[in-house]
Design an enzyme around this catalytic site. Structure first.
Site, PDB file in Angstrom:
ATOM      1  N   HIS A  62      28.739  -6.598 -34.199  1.00 21.56           N
ATOM      2  CA  HIS A  62      29.911  -6.712 -33.347  1.00 21.56           C
ATOM      3  C   HIS A  62      30.187  -8.197 -33.076  1.00 21.56           C
ATOM      4  CE1 HIS A  62      30.597  -2.504 -32.588  1.00 21.56           C
ATOM      5  NE2 HIS A  62      29.328  -2.324 -32.260  1.00 21.56           N
ATOM      6  N   PHE A 251      23.516   7.734 -23.110  1.00 23.87           N
ATOM      7  CA  PHE A 251      24.048   7.016 -21.951  1.00 23.87           C
ATOM      8  C   PHE A 251      25.354   7.682 -21.514  1.00 23.87           C
ATOM      9  CE2 PHE A 251      22.374   4.148 -25.282  1.00 23.87           C
ATOM     10  CZ  PHE A 251      21.070   4.109 -24.809  1.00 23.87           C
ATOM     11  N   ASP A 253      28.628   8.448 -20.277  1.00 22.81           N
ATOM     12  CA  ASP A 253      29.775   7.657 -19.839  1.00 22.81           C
ATOM     13  C   ASP A 253      31.056   8.470 -20.006  1.00 22.81           C
ATOM     14  OD1 ASP A 253      30.068   7.724 -22.579  1.00 22.81           O
ATOM     15  OD2 ASP A 253      30.319   5.556 -22.834  1.00 22.81           O
ATOM     16  N   ASP A 337      23.958   7.951 -29.789  1.00 17.81           N
ATOM     17  CA  ASP A 337      24.924   7.513 -28.771  1.00 17.81           C
ATOM     18  C   ASP A 337      25.745   6.332 -29.274  1.00 17.81           C
ATOM     19  OD1 ASP A 337      25.659   5.537 -26.487  1.00 17.81           O
ATOM     20  OD2 ASP A 337      25.316   7.420 -25.418  1.00 17.81           O
ATOM     21  N   ASP A 342      30.885   4.162 -30.977  1.00 19.68           N
ATOM     22  CA  ASP A 342      31.637   3.400 -31.976  1.00 19.68           C
ATOM     23  C   ASP A 342      32.688   4.279 -32.659  1.00 19.68           C
ATOM     24  OD1 ASP A 342      30.329   0.999 -31.531  1.00 19.68           O
ATOM     25  OD2 ASP A 342      28.859   1.299 -33.137  1.00 19.68           O
TER      26      ASP A 342
END
Length: 364
Positions: A62, A251, A253, A337, A342
């Site tokens: 990234h 995670f 979210d 994840d 992504d």
């Protein structure tokens, strides 16, 4: 009011997260993890990951993440993950959203935070040094996190809370760890579970806990992604080596639940799906602030629907991980994840029909 029962403290923090997720999944009324969907999603996800050669190397590819795995990268990761929450925008028009341009490229969402940190470093602000951010003035931090066009664009969401978080974590580092997060990492003795436990123990803003059906549940999104980012940056070597890294869960979210729904590994009841769709419209029209479900609007942190979405997301990824392992492939929840996040960001058109839940909080 009775005190919520806690999960057994004899278990590690990631184990308690997984137990919480399973408990939530077993007692959910509006979010479901379908067996058939899990099997199909696992096959599709591992096929795509293998095809793309997806690994920890993706983290440093990234543009905005540190390209060198060193102590400076660890301090960068800590600051970013301390502030890694609530980036969704209520502005439908991208030109009105919080935006940070770096090297002629505009960034929004999570990447706007990374761009703001990198911009500040280029401008000579020592934004990843605890001695600076622990006591930085509001004016200094407003400048660090400024949007490109203040007259036209919204400011960074929850800016007051982000300033408070920086002051809190910076002062803890200065008081207990010589001002550096790398000292916390070293004290974990290469244990991901121990590092998560230390973070949630010593840094209050990372304590992502709620109550669900009378039980204390632990989700720890930011504490776990902090460990995962250090591991990914160092590709599991040196200061990023954790002998028990596979204990880390996904995670929970906004975007990964959306991707899980897309792949058929998560299902919402018709009532919840309709609420989420109406809420997106209400919030973009400037309505719904302070509304209580089922009235469309912001979904309060800790509301049963929000807890069900997050808990079932963790459990769905664990089920996917188990299914992939049964097929003979070796991949942990972190990489699943990372891949799904992504994927969701790279394929917004595929996700368009699946609304995200709109919660404003410091936990994710």
């Amino acid at each position: 009011m009775p005190v919520a029962a806690s999960l057994p403290l004899s278990k590690t923090a990631p184990e308690r997260v997984l137990d919480s997720a399973q408990f939530i999944s077993q007692h959910s009324k509006d979010v479901f993890v379908p067996d058939a969907g899990i099997s199909k999603a696992a096959q599709e996800i591992i096929r795509r990951m293998k095809q793309a050669g997806y690994s920890t190397k993706e983290w440093k590819r990234h543009t905005l993440t540190p390209s060198v795995a060193d102590s400076a990268a660890i301090e960068w990761i800590f600051v970013v993950d301390a502030l890694n929450f609530s980036f969704w925008s209520s502005q439908k028009d991208a030109c009105s959203q919080y935006t940070v341009t770096l090297d002629s490229k505009p960034y929004r969402g999570y990447w706007s935070l990374c761009a703001a940190i990198n911009r500040a470093q280029r401008e000579g602000k020592d934004i990843t040094r605890a001695a600076f951010y622990a006591y930085a003035s509001r004016e200094e931090l407003e400048h660090v996190f400024r949007t490109d066009d203040p007259g036209r664009q919204e400011e960074m969401p929850l800016l007051d809370q982000r300033i408070e978080v920086l002051h809190q974590v910076g002062q803890v580092l200065l008081t207990k760890y010589g001002g550096k997060f790398i000292n916390v990492v070293k004290q974990s003795q290469k244990s991901a579970a121990r590092l998560v436990e230390m973070v949630v123990r010593d840094f209050p803003c990372f304590r992502d806990t709620h109550e669900f059906l009378g039980r204390k549940i632990e989700l720890y999104k930011r504490a776990q992604i902090l460990v995962a980012d250090v591991w990914a940056c160092f590709e599991g070597q040196g200061d990023g080596q954790f002998d028990d890294i596979d204990c880390i869960t996904m995670f929970a979210d906004y975007r990964v639940p959306q991707a899980l729904c897309h792949f058929g590994a998560l299902e919402y009841s018709p009532q919840l799906m309709e609420y989420l769709r109406q809420s997106e419209q209400a919030v973009r029209q400037g309505r719904g602030d302070g509304a209580q479900p089922p009235e469309p609007g912001l979904l309060p942190s800790g509301h049963p629907w929000e807890v069900e979405i997050r808990g079932n997301s963790i459990w769905a990824v664990e089920r996917i991980r188990q299914e992939i392992a049964a097929s003979g492939a070796n991949v942990n929840a972190i990489l699943i994840d990372f891949y799904m996040w992504d994927y969701a960001k790279a394929h917004p058109e595929s996700m368009h029909s699946i609304p995200i839940h709109l919660t404003r909080c410091i936990y994710y």
